[in-house]
Scaffold this motif. Sequence first.
Motif, PDB file in Angstrom:
ATOM      1  N   GLN A   1       0.823  -1.212   0.000  1.00 23.39           N
ATOM      2  CA  GLN A   1       0.000   0.000   0.000  1.00 23.39           C
ATOM      3  C   GLN A   1       0.854   1.257   0.000  1.00 23.39           C
ATOM      4  O   GLN A   1       0.482   2.260  -0.609  1.00 23.39           O
ATOM      5  CB  GLN A   1      -0.925   0.005   1.214  1.00 23.39           C
TER       6      GLN A   1
ATOM      7  N   LEU B   1      -1.204   0.829   9.424  1.00 26.86           N
ATOM      8  CA  LEU B   1      -2.245   0.276   8.567  1.00 26.86           C
ATOM      9  C   LEU B   1      -2.435  -1.225   8.751  1.00 26.86           C
ATOM     10  O   LEU B   1      -3.519  -1.755   8.501  1.00 26.86           O
ATOM     11  CB  LEU B   1      -1.917   0.548   7.095  1.00 26.86           C
TER      12      LEU B   1
ATOM     13  N   ASN C   1      -5.464  -2.715  10.401  1.00 24.80           N
ATOM     14  CA  ASN C   1      -6.774  -2.385   9.829  1.00 24.80           C
ATOM     15  C   ASN C   1      -7.525  -1.418  10.740  1.00 24.80           C
ATOM     16  O   ASN C   1      -8.630  -1.714  11.218  1.00 24.80           O
ATOM     17  CB  ASN C   1      -7.598  -3.655   9.595  1.00 24.80           C
TER      18      ASN C   1
ATOM     19  N   LEU D   1      -6.922   6.557  12.509  1.00 25.59           N
ATOM     20  CA  LEU D   1      -5.489   6.777  12.307  1.00 25.59           C
ATOM     21  C   LEU D   1      -5.104   8.110  12.934  1.00 25.59           C
ATOM     22  O   LEU D   1      -5.717   9.144  12.636  1.00 25.59           O
ATOM     23  CB  LEU D   1      -5.149   6.808  10.817  1.00 25.59           C
TER      24      LEU D   1
ATOM     25  N   ILE E   1      -2.920   7.967   0.377  1.00 27.94           N
ATOM     26  CA  ILE E   1      -3.371   6.844   1.189  1.00 27.94           C
ATOM     27  C   ILE E   1      -4.378   7.313   2.234  1.00 27.94           C
ATOM     28  O   ILE E   1      -5.425   6.694   2.443  1.00 27.94           O
ATOM     29  CB  ILE E   1      -2.174   6.155   1.884  1.00 27.94           C
ATOM     30  N   LEU E   2      -4.084   8.445   2.883  1.00 28.93           N
ATOM     31  CA  LEU E   2      -4.989   8.959   3.912  1.00 28.93           C
ATOM     32  C   LEU E   2      -6.333   9.364   3.312  1.00 28.93           C
ATOM     33  O   LEU E   2      -7.388   9.127   3.914  1.00 28.93           O
ATOM     34  CB  LEU E   2      -4.348  10.141   4.632  1.00 28.93           C
TER      35      LEU E   2
ATOM     36  N   ASP F   1      -7.714   8.063   0.655  1.00 32.38           N
ATOM     37  CA  ASP F   1      -8.420   6.820   0.334  1.00 32.38           C
ATOM     38  C   ASP F   1      -9.027   6.200   1.589  1.00 32.38           C
ATOM     39  O   ASP F   1     -10.140   5.654   1.550  1.00 32.38           O
ATOM     40  CB  ASP F   1      -7.470   5.819  -0.331  1.00 32.38           C
ATOM     41  N   LYS F   2      -8.295   6.268   2.694  1.00 30.68           N
ATOM     42  CA  LYS F   2      -8.787   5.673   3.935  1.00 30.68           C
ATOM     43  C   LYS F   2     -10.014   6.409   4.462  1.00 30.68           C
ATOM     44  O   LYS F   2     -10.984   5.777   4.904  1.00 30.68           O
ATOM     45  CB  LYS F   2      -7.679   5.658   4.992  1.00 30.68           C
ATOM     46  N   THR F   3      -9.996   7.734   4.419  1.00 38.19           N
ATOM     47  CA  THR F   3     -11.173   8.468   4.894  1.00 38.19           C
ATOM     48  C   THR F   3     -12.375   8.199   3.982  1.00 38.19           C
ATOM     49  O   THR F   3     -13.504   8.108   4.460  1.00 38.19           O
ATOM     50  CB  THR F   3     -10.902   9.975   4.982  1.00 38.19           C
TER      51      THR F   3
ATOM     52  N   VAL G   1     -12.499   5.324   7.379  1.00 39.36           N
ATOM     53  CA  VAL G   1     -11.516   5.443   8.456  1.00 39.36           C
ATOM     54  C   VAL G   1     -11.401   6.919   8.857  1.00 39.36           C
ATOM     55  O   VAL G   1     -11.415   7.799   7.990  1.00 39.36           O
ATOM     56  CB  VAL G   1     -10.139   4.905   8.011  1.00 39.36           C
TER      57      VAL G   1
END
Length: 224
Positions: free
Chosen positions: A114, A142, A145, A149, A169-170, A172-174, A178
């Motif tokens: 990732q 990460l 899971n 974060l 990446i952040l 995409d996570k939100t 996340v």
Amino acid sequence: MSLLTLDKADLGYSSKAILEDVNFTISAGDFLLLAGANGSGKSTLLRSLIGALPLVSGKMSSPPGLRIGYVPQQLSLPGFFPVTVQDVVTMGTWRRAKQGQKPGRAEADTALQQVGLEKRRTQSFAQLSGGQKQRALLARALVSNPDLLILDEPISGVDEAAAAVILKILADKTSAGVAVVMVTHQPLALAELASRALLVHHQSVEEIPVAEMCSLEGVARLWA
């Protein structure tokens, strides 16, 4: 969905409050900027959020089983310390070890992919560049899971390419639900990503509009 709430919380060390009457909720999908002058209490707040520092008073609540991933500002290891990049990332699977399970090597490999460090898994962590170290620490967070974060200046002192990877990446996570809490001294660069903003100053934590923080006037307030 609420992930973590501070209610009338005083934060600090032993009986000494550094931050007083802190009230806010972190919800799934939040991208929350956290800013303030050096010494304002940001580290105290982060340590409280990850559970490393008990509250002086008040209440912090979260749903059972909340998974928190934490990315420190930096992790320095001497060059002779025999820890590979994969070893560092696998540290993030400590919950598996507590439950008597084997370290999550497969999960560590996925996390390294990732962040674009899969080809450096066997390299010494100490030999990585600053940006590569930050990406490895993000992978360590990460691998569990996480639902939440928490990052302490993850793009400070890294090159533009590494910063772009981390922020993508952040984002995409939100988008996947996340929550992200990110300490920064560079709010102007994060105006398009942030959904909320907290200013730590004068022993308090104040929620302000993102547009206000991500402006020249807002940056000036960081040092007021």
